[in-house]
Design a protein around this motif. Structure first.
Motif, PDB file in Angstrom:
ATOM      1  N   ARG A  57     -11.445  -7.420 -35.517  1.00 58.06           N
ATOM      2  CA  ARG A  57     -12.291  -8.600 -35.304  1.00 58.06           C
ATOM      3  C   ARG A  57     -12.176  -9.582 -36.466  1.00 58.06           C
ATOM      4  NH1 ARG A  57     -16.072  -4.705 -33.266  1.00 58.06           N
ATOM      5  NH2 ARG A  57     -17.103  -4.667 -35.297  1.00 58.06           N
ATOM      6  N   LYS A 107     -11.712   0.301 -37.801  1.00 60.10           N
ATOM      7  CA  LYS A 107     -10.530  -0.330 -37.223  1.00 60.10           C
ATOM      8  C   LYS A 107     -10.913  -1.518 -36.344  1.00 60.10           C
ATOM      9  CE  LYS A 107      -6.290   0.813 -34.717  1.00 60.10           C
ATOM     10  NZ  LYS A 107      -5.530   1.888 -34.035  1.00 60.10           N
ATOM     11  N   ARG A 108     -11.945  -1.352 -35.541  1.00 58.89           N
ATOM     12  CA  ARG A 108     -12.400  -2.462 -34.707  1.00 58.89           C
ATOM     13  C   ARG A 108     -12.896  -3.627 -35.556  1.00 58.89           C
ATOM     14  NH1 ARG A 108     -16.029   0.880 -30.250  1.00 58.89           N
ATOM     15  NH2 ARG A 108     -14.301   2.052 -29.314  1.00 58.89           N
ATOM     16  N   LYS A 109     -13.602  -3.298 -36.637  1.00 56.76           N
ATOM     17  CA  LYS A 109     -14.087  -4.346 -37.528  1.00 56.76           C
ATOM     18  C   LYS A 109     -12.929  -5.109 -38.160  1.00 56.76           C
ATOM     19  CE  LYS A 109     -17.215  -5.052 -41.435  1.00 56.76           C
ATOM     20  NZ  LYS A 109     -18.111  -4.377 -42.429  1.00 56.76           N
ATOM     21  N   ARG A 169     -12.873   4.628 -36.157  1.00 54.97           N
ATOM     22  CA  ARG A 169     -12.702   3.705 -35.029  1.00 54.97           C
ATOM     23  C   ARG A 169     -13.478   2.411 -35.244  1.00 54.97           C
ATOM     24  NH1 ARG A 169     -13.507   8.442 -31.959  1.00 54.97           N
ATOM     25  NH2 ARG A 169     -15.628   7.731 -31.473  1.00 54.97           N
TER      26      ARG A 169
END
Length: 296
Positions: free
Chosen positions: A147, A142-144, A139
C-alpha cells in the motif's frame, strides 16, 4: 430336469463372470485414456492435514462468481479484466433488494466461519498458534509495504537511479540472445563481462548522471511533501539532516541574540560609565570653584 437347471445356472454364472471381466477391462482402458485426476485416491482430512477454514466470499464476490459464466458465454471475445468490470457495473446498478440474498448468504457463511475457526484453533498447540500469529504479522507488513509503494507512486516519487548494468541491459534487451527472459539476461551478463573498460565507462557515466537526476528530483519531491504535511514519507537521513540544520540555525540565532544582548549591555554600561564620569567631573569642578577665594 435338475441337471438341466444346474447346467443353465452354470452357463448364466459364466456369462456374468465374463461380463464383469469385460467391464473391468474396459474400465482399465478408460482409466488409461482419462487423466489421473479423475481416479485420484480418496484423501482423508485429519486434524494435522486440514488447514484453517477459508474466509467466506462477500456479497459482491458471490454475485460475481454467479454471473461470470453467463457474461463469458455472452461475450467470449472480451478480456477477463473487462468481464470483471462488466459484472462490477451490473452490481452497482442492482437495488438493495436484489443485493440482499447475496448479502444474507455472506452473513450466514461468516457466522459458520467463526464457528469453524474456533474449532480449528482449539486443536492447535501453543507453538502453532504462535507461528500463525507471526505469519499474520508478516502478511500485514507485506500488505502495508504494498500500500505504501502504491501511495508513493501516486504521489509521484522519483524512480531510483539505475546501475550501469541496468542501463546496458535496457538498451540491448531487445536484440539479446535467448528465447525467454532468463536466457536473455544470462546472455546480457556475459556480454557485459566481455566489454572493455572504456566501453563500460560510458554506462558508468550515465549511471552517475542518473544519480544526480535522482538526487535533485528527490530533493524537490521531499520539499513538496513537507509543504503538504507528509513528512512521514521523507527518508530518515533527510529528516536527520533537516533536524541538524534546524538545530544549527536555532543555535546561530541564539548566539546572535546573545551577542546582541551583550552589545546592548555593554553599551548601557558604557553610557552609565560616561554619565558617572561626567557627574564626577562636575562634582570635582564644583568643589574646586568652592575652594577658590571670593573676590572682595
Amino acid at each position: 430336469m435338475a441337471p438341466c437347471s444346474l447346467l443353465t445356472a452354470g452357463v448364466s454364472l459364466l456369462a456374468k463372470s465374463a461380463s464383469v471381466f469385460s467391464c473391468s477391462g474396459s474400465l482399465s482402458r478408460f482409466s488409461r485414456v482419462l487423466p489421473a485426476v479423475y481416479f485420484s485416491p480418496v484423501k482423508y482430512l485429519t486434524a494435522e492435514a486440514s488447514g484453517p477454514p477459508k474466509r467466506p466470499l462477500n456479497g459482491y464476490m458471490r454475485y460475481m462468481m454467479q454471473q461470470k459464466p453467463f457474461v463469458v458465454r455472452q461475450n467470449p471475445e472480451i478480456k477477463p479484466v473487462d468481464v470483471i468490470r462488466k459484472i462490477a457495473q451490473q452490481w452497482r446498478t442492482l437495488s438493495p433488494d436484489q443485493k440482499q440474498p447475496f448479502q444474507e448468504a455472506f452473513l450466514r457463511a461468516r457466522e459458520q466461519f467463526k464457528v469453524d475457526l474456533q474449532r480449528y484453533q482449539a486443536q492447535l498447540s501453543p507453538a502453532q498458534l504462535q507461528q500463525q500469529a507471526q505469519d499474520k504479522r508478516q502478511r500485514m507488513a507485506k500488505r502495508k509495504a504494498v500500500r505504501k509503494k502504491r501511495e508513493l507512486t501516486s504521489l509521484g516519487k522519483p524512480k531510483r537511479p539505475r546501475s550501469s548494468f541496468n542501463i546496458f541491459m535496457s538498451e540491448h534487451f531487445a536484440e539479446a540472445r535467448g528465447v525467454n527472459t532468463q536466457m536473455k539476461l544470462k546472455s546480457l551478463m556475459e556480454d557485459w563481462s566481455n566489454l572493455m573498460s572504456h566501453q563500460k565507462k560510458v554506462y558508468t557515466q550515465l549511471a552517475e548522471d542518473d544519480k544526480i537526476r535522482y538526487k535533485n528530483e528527490m530533493k524537490s519531491w521531499e520539499d513538496n511533501m513537507v509543504d503538504i504535511g507528509r513528512e512521514d514519507l521523507i527518508r530518515e537521513h533527510t529528516l536527520s539532516a533537516r533536524k541538524r540544520q534546524a538545530t544549527k540555525a536555532a543555535k546561530a540565532k541564539k548566539v546572535v541574540k546573545k551577542s546582541k544582548s551583550k552589545a546592548v549591555k555593554k553599551a548601557g554600561a558604557a553610557r552609565k560609565t560616561a554619565a558617572t564620569g561626567r557627574k564626577t567631573a562636575k562634582s570635582s569642578s564644583t568643589k574646586t570653584l568652592s575652594k577658590l577665594p571670593k573676590k572682595t
